[in-house]
Scaffold this active site. Structure first.
Site, PDB file in Angstrom:
ATOM      1  N   CYS A 249     -30.303  26.735  39.876  1.00 15.44           N
ATOM      2  CA  CYS A 249     -29.841  28.032  40.401  1.00 15.44           C
ATOM      3  C   CYS A 249     -29.715  28.940  39.188  1.00 15.44           C
ATOM      4  O   CYS A 249     -28.639  29.095  38.617  1.00 15.44           O
ATOM      5  CB  CYS A 249     -28.496  27.862  41.093  1.00 15.44           C
ATOM      6  SG  CYS A 249     -28.591  26.776  42.527  1.00 15.44           S
ATOM      7  N   ALA A 251     -30.744  32.302  38.248  1.00 15.17           N
ATOM      8  CA  ALA A 251     -30.619  33.751  38.022  1.00 15.17           C
ATOM      9  C   ALA A 251     -29.168  34.175  37.798  1.00 15.17           C
ATOM     10  O   ALA A 251     -28.285  33.616  38.437  1.00 15.17           O
ATOM     11  CB  ALA A 251     -31.200  34.484  39.227  1.00 15.17           C
ATOM     12  N   PRO A 252     -28.917  35.133  36.910  1.00 18.05           N
ATOM     13  CA  PRO A 252     -29.861  35.947  36.142  1.00 18.05           C
ATOM     14  C   PRO A 252     -30.371  35.307  34.845  1.00 18.05           C
ATOM     15  O   PRO A 252     -31.057  35.972  34.082  1.00 18.05           O
ATOM     16  CB  PRO A 252     -29.062  37.212  35.839  1.00 18.05           C
ATOM     17  CG  PRO A 252     -27.640  36.760  35.786  1.00 18.05           C
ATOM     18  CD  PRO A 252     -27.525  35.620  36.756  1.00 18.05           C
ATOM     19  N   GLY A 253     -30.024  34.070  34.588  1.00 13.69           N
ATOM     20  CA  GLY A 253     -30.717  33.380  33.502  1.00 13.69           C
ATOM     21  C   GLY A 253     -29.929  33.175  32.222  1.00 13.69           C
ATOM     22  O   GLY A 253     -30.508  32.771  31.211  1.00 13.69           O
ATOM     23  N   GLY A 254     -28.624  33.432  32.254  1.00 15.25           N
ATOM     24  CA  GLY A 254     -27.815  33.240  31.045  1.00 15.25           C
ATOM     25  C   GLY A 254     -27.928  31.807  30.535  1.00 15.25           C
ATOM     26  O   GLY A 254     -28.179  31.571  29.348  1.00 15.25           O
ATOM     27  N   LYS A 255     -27.764  30.862  31.461  1.00 20.89           N
ATOM     28  CA  LYS A 255     -27.771  29.458  31.025  1.00 20.89           C
ATOM     29  C   LYS A 255     -29.200  28.974  30.776  1.00 20.89           C
ATOM     30  O   LYS A 255     -29.419  28.097  29.935  1.00 20.89           O
ATOM     31  CB  LYS A 255     -27.050  28.586  32.053  1.00 20.89           C
ATOM     32  CG  LYS A 255     -25.601  29.020  32.189  1.00 20.89           C
ATOM     33  CD  LYS A 255     -24.844  28.346  33.265  1.00 20.89           C
ATOM     34  CE  LYS A 255     -23.531  29.052  33.522  1.00 20.89           C
ATOM     35  NZ  LYS A 255     -23.627  30.201  34.461  1.00 20.89           N
ATOM     36  N   ASP A 297     -35.850  27.793  47.624  1.00 27.84           N
ATOM     37  CA  ASP A 297     -34.600  27.097  47.900  1.00 27.84           C
ATOM     38  C   ASP A 297     -34.657  25.763  47.159  1.00 27.84           C
ATOM     39  O   ASP A 297     -35.481  24.901  47.479  1.00 27.84           O
ATOM     40  CB  ASP A 297     -34.495  26.893  49.426  1.00 27.84           C
ATOM     41  CG  ASP A 297     -33.331  25.990  49.805  1.00 27.84           C
ATOM     42  OD1 ASP A 297     -32.613  25.508  48.906  1.00 27.84           O
ATOM     43  OD2 ASP A 297     -33.151  25.773  51.021  1.00 27.84           O
ATOM     44  N   ASP A 316     -25.812  24.916  38.616  1.00 24.30           N
ATOM     45  CA  ASP A 316     -24.781  25.953  38.480  1.00 24.30           C
ATOM     46  C   ASP A 316     -24.714  26.593  39.861  1.00 24.30           C
ATOM     47  O   ASP A 316     -25.357  27.603  40.133  1.00 24.30           O
ATOM     48  CB  ASP A 316     -25.235  26.958  37.406  1.00 24.30           C
ATOM     49  CG  ASP A 316     -24.190  28.020  37.127  1.00 24.30           C
ATOM     50  OD1 ASP A 316     -23.004  27.776  37.398  1.00 24.30           O
ATOM     51  OD2 ASP A 316     -24.565  29.104  36.636  1.00 24.30           O
ATOM     52  N   CYS A 369     -18.324  28.691  38.875  1.00 22.49           N
ATOM     53  CA  CYS A 369     -17.316  29.590  38.305  1.00 22.49           C
ATOM     54  C   CYS A 369     -16.225  29.820  39.349  1.00 22.49           C
ATOM     55  O   CYS A 369     -15.728  30.928  39.505  1.00 22.49           O
ATOM     56  CB  CYS A 369     -17.932  30.889  37.797  1.00 22.49           C
ATOM     57  SG  CYS A 369     -18.839  31.819  39.034  1.00 22.49           S
TER      58      CYS A 369
HETATM   59  C1  SAM Z   1     -23.775  31.097  39.872  1.00 22.96           C
HETATM   60  S1  SAM Z   1     -25.262  31.914  40.114  1.00 22.96           S
HETATM   61  C2  SAM Z   1     -26.238  31.266  38.816  1.00 22.96           C
HETATM   62  C3  SAM Z   1     -25.991  31.883  37.481  1.00 22.96           C
HETATM   63  C4  SAM Z   1     -27.015  31.440  36.445  1.00 22.96           C
HETATM   64  N1  SAM Z   1     -27.078  29.997  36.321  1.00 22.96           N
HETATM   65  C5  SAM Z   1     -26.786  32.043  35.080  1.00 22.96           C
HETATM   66  O1  SAM Z   1     -26.244  31.390  34.197  1.00 22.96           O
HETATM   67  O2  SAM Z   1     -27.158  33.205  34.882  1.00 22.96           O
HETATM   68  C6  SAM Z   1     -25.895  31.067  41.489  1.00 22.96           C
HETATM   69  C7  SAM Z   1     -27.341  31.381  41.824  1.00 22.96           C
HETATM   70  O3  SAM Z   1     -27.742  30.464  42.839  1.00 22.96           O
HETATM   71  C8  SAM Z   1     -28.742  31.081  43.596  1.00 22.96           C
HETATM   72  N2  SAM Z   1     -28.912  30.272  44.824  1.00 22.96           N
HETATM   73  C9  SAM Z   1     -28.146  30.241  45.931  1.00 22.96           C
HETATM   74  N3  SAM Z   1     -28.616  29.344  46.811  1.00 22.96           N
HETATM   75  C10 SAM Z   1     -29.701  28.775  46.236  1.00 22.96           C
HETATM   76  C11 SAM Z   1     -30.630  27.794  46.641  1.00 22.96           C
HETATM   77  N4  SAM Z   1     -30.520  27.194  47.816  1.00 22.96           N
HETATM   78  N5  SAM Z   1     -31.636  27.480  45.802  1.00 22.96           N
HETATM   79  C12 SAM Z   1     -31.765  28.089  44.603  1.00 22.96           C
HETATM   80  N6  SAM Z   1     -30.926  29.034  44.182  1.00 22.96           N
HETATM   81  C13 SAM Z   1     -29.895  29.378  44.967  1.00 22.96           C
HETATM   82  C14 SAM Z   1     -28.237  32.487  43.770  1.00 22.96           C
HETATM   83  O4  SAM Z   1     -29.288  33.372  44.087  1.00 22.96           O
HETATM   84  C15 SAM Z   1     -27.600  32.761  42.398  1.00 22.96           C
HETATM   85  O5  SAM Z   1     -28.522  33.430  41.579  1.00 22.96           O
END
Ligand code: SAM
Length: 431
Positions: A249, A251-255, A297, A316, A369
């Site tokens: 998961c 986006a936005p890609g920090g990790k 997904d 995440d 978080c």
């Molecule tokens: C907590 S944020 C991730 C932050 C990211 N790891 C970072 O460090 O920038 C959770 C992300 O999970 C994505 N998400 C939600 N359900 C998902 C799924 N079933 N499959 C993939 N991504 C999903 C959301 O779009 C969101 O961008």
């Protein structure tokens, strides 16, 4: 005539409360309509009035003889913006009063002028008594307050208080370019006051927020803005050269960026939100590193997985964000209790599905978080009970609260956000 800052702030509150729109979505559009010198004050009003929304709303109901009509909610929001300035900001009272009342006139709500004048003047006179025993002083929604009291009988008040403070601006040093000490020396040369973070080996807290372009090496990807807790994900996953890694998961890609800075890995980064995935691309391009990005997904393995197992997986997970309210105060207004149950289902499914992509001997870091056990330790306890091939690895992290599985961090005013970590190891042979 340029748009009134106070009117723009009231309209932002209105759009958020009445139409469920996020500040991330509303603020950039409003900044475009305002003169650049109005930007800091607009943001201060919006973040502050959102942070204290529930308390401000209670004050408004004490001040008003009868509620302002539903169709005039913008005026109600202007009242909150006015009270916020008089209560919490160092703005001169006469400016707070006159400019807020003028904002009603600017929005063709001439009728509201005497009402705003009278209520704001009364608040100015009776501020001490009115704010002395507010029911919603912590300004948290009832449902969340109840959950926090239950989960943290000894810490909930501190959590609310910490969540109403601004967090520090924290940076991550790109270890491909500099050691942390080397970047600290560069910052020192430029007169930037900062200090090393306690837990993340590549983190730096700035003494005061600074525009990113003023940070040495930002444009060249030598430094990124990222909270210390978020930095712990790549630190704990501890990826090694040559490993095959999944950021499920992303986006936005920090990790994603941090994982790539840590070692030469083969990284697949997924996100269900195609638009947000473009932010991953932008972030990686700034640091000059690359991953295979796919919008899908992550739980639907048939959509994206070729069956080759991963050495390390970062999940995440999408969550309530209750650990980062200090940075995103609109979470208090946008989230509802029912969301927690729905999110827990999504998290459970992702954890379940992604476990099968981990190599025997490999590891998965489950992180959120959130500070709610339903999304964190409850998930992991249940998962461990159902997966004989999973074991929880010990994490050497200090924490204020005991937790049945994993580590729960609460937000700390001079330090990290609220975050949860559980590092799961897949036993080499199933039992
Ligand atoms: C907590 S944020 C991730 C932050 C990211 N790891 C970072 O460090 O920038 C959770 C992300 O999970 C994505 N998400 C939600 N359900 C998902 C799924 N079933 N499959 C993939 N991504 C999903 C959301 O779009 C969101 O961008």
């Amino acid at each position: 005539m340029s748009l009134s800052t106070r009117l723009a702030a009231a309209d932002t509150l209105y759009q958020m409360v009445e139409h469920g729109r996020s500040l991330n979505d509303l603020i950039p559009a409003n900044l475009e309509k305002l003169d650049i010198d109005q930007h800091p004050f607009y943001q201060q009003l919006v973040y502050g009035a959102t942070r204290y929304y529930f308390a401000l709303d209670e004050i408004a109901s004490l001040l008003l003889e009868k509620p302002i009509k539903e169709k005039e909610r913008l005026v109600h929001m202007l009242l909150l913006v006015g009270v916020y300035q008089l209560w919490k900001l160092e703005v001169a009272d006469h400016a707070a009063l006159n400019e807020t009342v003028q904002a009603a006139v600017d929005s063709k709500k001439q009728w509201a002028k005497p009402l705003l004048n009278a209520t704001l003047r009364r608040f100015q006179r009776e501020k001490e008594q009115i704010t002395a025993d507010l029911r919603r002083r912590d300004s948290f929604p009832g449902w969340l307050n109840k959950r926090l009291r239950k989960a943290y009988p000894d810490h909930w008040q501190d959590i609310c208080q910490q969540s109403n403070q601004l967090g520090p601006m924290t940076l991550r040093v790109n270890q491909r370019h500099h050691t942390r000490d080397a970047w600290l020396a560069l910052a020192d040369e430029q007169g930037l006051e900062c200090q090393a973070t306690e837990y993340s080996p590549v983190g730096i807290h700035l003494a005061a927020p600074a525009p990113v372009f003023a940070l040495p090496g930002f444009e060249q990807g030598q430094i990124s803005v990222q909270d210390e807790a978020a930095q712990m994900c790549a630190t704990l996953l501890n990826v090694q050269d040559g490993e095959k890694v999944l950021d499920a998961c992303a986006a936005p890609g920090g990790k994603t960026g941090h994982l790539l800075e840590s070692a030469n890995i083969d990284l697949i980064a997924l996100d269900v939100d195609e638009r947000r995935l473009t932010r991953v691309e932008e972030n990686l391009s700034r640091i000059g590193l690359a991953a295979t990005l796919t919008a899908c997904d992550a739980g639907d393995l048939a959509q994206w997985w070729n069956g080759e197992a991963f050495d390390a997986v970062l999940l995440d997970a999408p969550c309530s964000g209750t650990g980062v309210i200090r940075r995103h105060p609109d979470i208090k207004l946008l989230r509802k209790s029912a969301d927690i149950t729905a999110l827990a289902k999504v998290q459970k499914n992702l954890l379940e599905k992604l476990w099968s992509t981990v190599k025997p001997g490999g590891r998965l870091l489950y992180a959120t978080c959130s500070i709610l056990p339903d999304e964190n330790s409850d998930q992991v306890v249940q998962f461990l009970a159902n997966h004989a091939d999973a074991e929880l690895l010990a994490l050497n992290l200090k924490t204020d609260v005991a937790c049945e599985a994993g580590v729960q961090w609460l937000p700390r005013s001079e330090g990290h956000d609220g975050f949860y970590f559980a590092l799961l190891h897949k036993k080499a042979t199933e039992q």
